[in-house]
Motif scaffolding. Structure first.
Motif, short mmCIF file in Angstrom:
data_model
loop_
_atom_site.label_atom_id
_atom_site.label_comp_id
_atom_site.label_asym_id
_atom_site.label_seq_id
_atom_site.Cartn_x
_atom_site.Cartn_y
_atom_site.Cartn_z
N ALA A 73 0.83 -1.21 0.00
CA ALA A 73 0.00 0.00 0.00
C ALA A 73 0.87 1.26 0.00
CB ALA A 73 -0.94 -0.01 1.20
N LEU A 74 1.93 1.23 0.78
CA LEU A 74 2.87 2.36 0.79
C LEU A 74 3.54 2.53 -0.58
CD1 LEU A 74 4.57 1.84 4.27
CD2 LEU A 74 3.18 3.81 3.58
N GLY A 75 3.70 1.42 -1.28
CA GLY A 75 4.34 1.45 -2.59
C GLY A 75 3.42 1.82 -3.73
N GLY A 76 2.13 2.00 -3.44
CA GLY A 76 1.20 2.45 -4.46
C GLY A 76 0.34 1.39 -5.11
N VAL A 77 0.13 0.26 -4.43
CA VAL A 77 -0.74 -0.77 -4.99
C VAL A 77 -2.16 -0.22 -5.16
CG1 VAL A 77 -1.60 -1.84 -2.86
CG2 VAL A 77 -1.16 -3.26 -4.86
N SER A 78 -2.85 -0.66 -6.20
CA SER A 78 -4.19 -0.14 -6.50
C SER A 78 -5.31 -0.99 -5.92
CB SER A 78 -4.38 -0.04 -8.02
OG SER A 78 -3.49 0.90 -8.58
N LEU A 79 -5.10 -2.29 -5.88
CA LEU A 79 -6.09 -3.22 -5.31
C LEU A 79 -5.36 -4.36 -4.63
CD1 LEU A 79 -7.34 -2.78 -8.63
CD2 LEU A 79 -9.30 -3.47 -7.27
N VAL A 80 -6.05 -4.96 -3.67
CA VAL A 80 -5.53 -6.16 -3.00
C VAL A 80 -6.62 -7.21 -2.98
CG1 VAL A 80 -4.67 -7.15 -0.85
CG2 VAL A 80 -3.90 -4.87 -1.57
N GLN A 81 -6.26 -8.41 -3.40
CA GLN A 81 -7.18 -9.55 -3.32
C GLN A 81 -6.64 -10.53 -2.29
OE1 GLN A 81 -8.11 -13.55 -5.81
NE2 GLN A 81 -7.91 -11.70 -7.06
N LEU A 82 -7.46 -10.84 -1.30
CA LEU A 82 -7.09 -11.83 -0.29
C LEU A 82 -7.49 -13.21 -0.82
CD1 LEU A 82 -6.06 -12.66 2.49
CD2 LEU A 82 -8.33 -12.15 3.41
N ARG A 83 -6.48 -14.02 -1.10
CA ARG A 83 -6.72 -15.37 -1.61
C ARG A 83 -6.25 -16.37 -0.56
NH1 ARG A 83 -4.24 -17.02 -7.34
NH2 ARG A 83 -2.30 -17.15 -6.15
N GLU A 84 -7.18 -17.16 -0.06
CA GLU A 84 -6.89 -18.15 0.98
C GLU A 84 -7.55 -19.46 0.61
OE1 GLU A 84 -5.09 -18.16 3.84
OE2 GLU A 84 -4.32 -16.16 3.41
N LYS A 85 -6.79 -20.35 0.00
CA LYS A 85 -7.34 -21.62 -0.46
C LYS A 85 -7.42 -22.66 0.65
CE LYS A 85 -7.89 -20.57 -4.84
NZ LYS A 85 -9.23 -20.52 -5.47
N GLU A 86 -6.59 -22.52 1.67
CA GLU A 86 -6.50 -23.55 2.70
C GLU A 86 -7.06 -23.14 4.06
OE1 GLU A 86 -5.56 -26.47 1.74
OE2 GLU A 86 -4.93 -25.81 -0.26
N ALA A 87 -7.22 -21.85 4.30
CA ALA A 87 -7.63 -21.37 5.62
C ALA A 87 -9.07 -21.74 5.94
CB ALA A 87 -7.46 -19.85 5.70
#
Length: 215
Positions: free
Chosen positions: A30-44
């Motif tokens: 986020a500090l580096g300028g990311v535009s979106l974040v997708q949380l991907r959790e296949k095992e949790a």
């Protein structure tokens, strides 16, 4: 509909977070300028998934970066996330739209041209926010996928749709410019940020490359 789908799109993978924990990777991105974040959790399990989603949403809130949830509408709703990313075997996107409403971001992966042709027959209204072309290149982080689209596939989809295109699969610093020039509106990356010693710098580098070619 405002296009929020542009720039660098982080798709998380906790096992690939080699130098920092997931929360720190997301904060640095986020500090580096990311535009979106997708949380991907296949095992949790569901409780862990929800706790992670709530935590990441709080981290991203000061940056006004949307948090999307991979596959799980229930986690999206419970965490108050900004949207979901769906694959071809997930709940149909139109059912997700009915449940989540018109404002929530919904993206859909396309693995073949047939997936696209099937989609346009449904005439999405309200529209999807983006189409993810997957995978662009072969990658170890996306298994059980169809053959890679390559740059020709990105160009083909760009000519076919007005929706923003998210390119995912094997994207890194060395090939990012080619993918952008082929027509991608957003670069979805996993290991290029998650496994970086300096996720902030890695995100900044990709983001600068994107904007230098798009503006």
């Amino acid at each position: 509909m405002e296009n929020k789908i542009k720039g660098v799109y982080l798709v998380t993978d906790r096992p690939l977070c080699l130098h920092h924990n997931l929360a720190e990777v997301v904060r640095l991105a986020a500090l580096g300028g990311v535009s979106l974040v997708q949380l991907r959790e296949k095992e949790a399990d569901s409780r862990t998934f929800l706790e992670l989603a709530k935590h990441l949403k709080e981290i991203l809130k000061p940056f006004s970066v949307p948090l999307l949830i991979n596959d799980r509408l229930d986690i999206c709703l419970a965490a108050g996330a900004d949207g979901v990313h769906l694959g071809q075997s997930d709940l149909p996107w139109w059912e997700a739209r009915r449940i989540l409403g018109e404002k929530v971001i919904i993206g859909l992966s396309l693995e073949t041209k047939e997936d696209y042709f099937s989609l346009i027959h449904n005439d999405p209204k309200p529209p999807l926010h983006y189409l993810a072309i997957s995978p662009v290149f072969d990658t170890d982080t996306k298994t059980n996928t169809k053959p890679a689209w390559g740059l020709t596939g990105v160009r083909w989809l760009k000519n076919e749709t007005h929706l923003p295109i998210v390119a995912i699969g094997g994207i890194k610093e060395s090939n990012a410019a080619d993918v952008i020039q082929a027509g991608a509106d957003s670069l979805a990356v996993v290991s290029a940020i998650c496994s970086a010693k300096d996720p902030k710098s890695a995100t900044e580098s990709l983001s600068k490359k994107f904007h230098s070619l798009k503006e």
